[in-house]
Design an enzyme around this catalytic site. Sequence first.
Site, PDB file in Angstrom:
ATOM      1  N   GLY A  16       0.797  -1.226   0.000  1.00 36.58           N
ATOM      2  CA  GLY A  16       0.000   0.000   0.000  1.00 36.58           C
ATOM      3  C   GLY A  16       0.834   1.282   0.000  1.00 36.58           C
TER       4      GLY A  16
ATOM      5  N   SER B 191      -6.271  11.175   7.813  1.00 30.22           N
ATOM      6  CA  SER B 191      -7.220  11.110   6.695  1.00 30.22           C
ATOM      7  C   SER B 191      -8.156  12.299   6.793  1.00 30.22           C
ATOM      8  CB  SER B 191      -8.020   9.806   6.818  1.00 30.22           C
ATOM      9  OG  SER B 191      -9.147   9.853   5.968  1.00 30.22           O
TER      10      SER B 191
ATOM     11  N   TYR C 263     -13.107   4.197  12.327  1.00 27.64           N
ATOM     12  CA  TYR C 263     -12.033   4.747  11.486  1.00 27.64           C
ATOM     13  C   TYR C 263     -11.938   6.264  11.615  1.00 27.64           C
ATOM     14  CZ  TYR C 263      -8.991   5.507   7.464  1.00 27.64           C
ATOM     15  OH  TYR C 263      -7.928   5.887   6.662  1.00 27.64           O
TER      16      TYR C 263
END
Length: 239
Positions: free
Chosen positions: A14, A139, A163
């Site tokens: 990733g 994020s 998350y």
Amino acid sequence: MKQKIALVTGSNKGIGYGLVKELAKAGYEVWLGARNADLGQKAASELGDQVHFLPLDVTDDKSVTASAKVFAAKRDHLDLLVNNAGIYLMGKDGLPSTTSIDTVKEVYEVNLFGPIRVAQAFLPLIKKSKEGKILNVSSGLGSLGLALDHSPSGLAGVNILGYNSSKAALTMFSALLSNELKDSKIAVNSICPGHVATDLNGQSGHLTVEESAQGIMEFVNRDGFTTGHFIKKGGEHPW
Ligand SMILES: NC(=O)c1ccc[n+]([C@@H]2O[C@H](COP(=O)([O-])OP(=O)(O)OC[C@H]3O[C@@H](n4cnc5c(N)ncnc54)[C@H](OP(=O)(O)O)[C@@H]3O)[C@@H](O)[C@H]2O)c1
């Protein structure tokens, strides 16, 4: 000039893997952290002599302590720590009204407690660098501003309890640590890698790993002392 040394957690695949590749290309010696020895060794061996595998499970105190010890036996300082390891439990993690506490805890263990654990363990080595940096991979989903933004550019429609809240707490950890370390000239920032096609999201992102890693490198290569920011490509996210 002396070769800089970086450690990237969760980098057997990733975005982390792409970043290790870019850092090595830029001349860094890179330590590729991975919890699975076979995957970590394989990934490091693909990336050349400048890249070394470091066994590191960010959820495990013993593993993190041991990895800092192994590293300290070989190198006397660390210039750049990238807390990249992260999970999204697709299918389990979701709406705040129904997602189980166990799921939230599982996510926090990797996305929040992991970076705290690793930063604390490696801080003595980062303090020995002339220009120590900690970069926490957060994020846009961890932005409170975007979570409450119902416009097309906001993220109010993406309500993922574990998350998103783990990343919001991670950016707060970055902010607090940047305050604490300001006088010792250690830069601590959060960065959003963009929406990237990786296993984390079933390869659904619109950026490639290479594009994302190159975007992160633009920040890594930036001159001057920048600390306490929430960076995204070409700008910053609201907190
Ligand atoms: N993809 C996106 O669009 C996006 C957007 C914003 C932020 N991010 C963030 O970017 C980071 C990298 O994600 P990615 O998209 O590249 O995901 P990925 O391809 O699933 O890679 C995640 C990496 O983290 C590792 N990892 C998971 N748990 C770990 C643990 N306990 N200890 C050590 N390593 C562990 C995984 O190792 P294994 O192979 O052993 O599982 C893997 O190497 C994450 O922090 C993610 O939240 C991603």
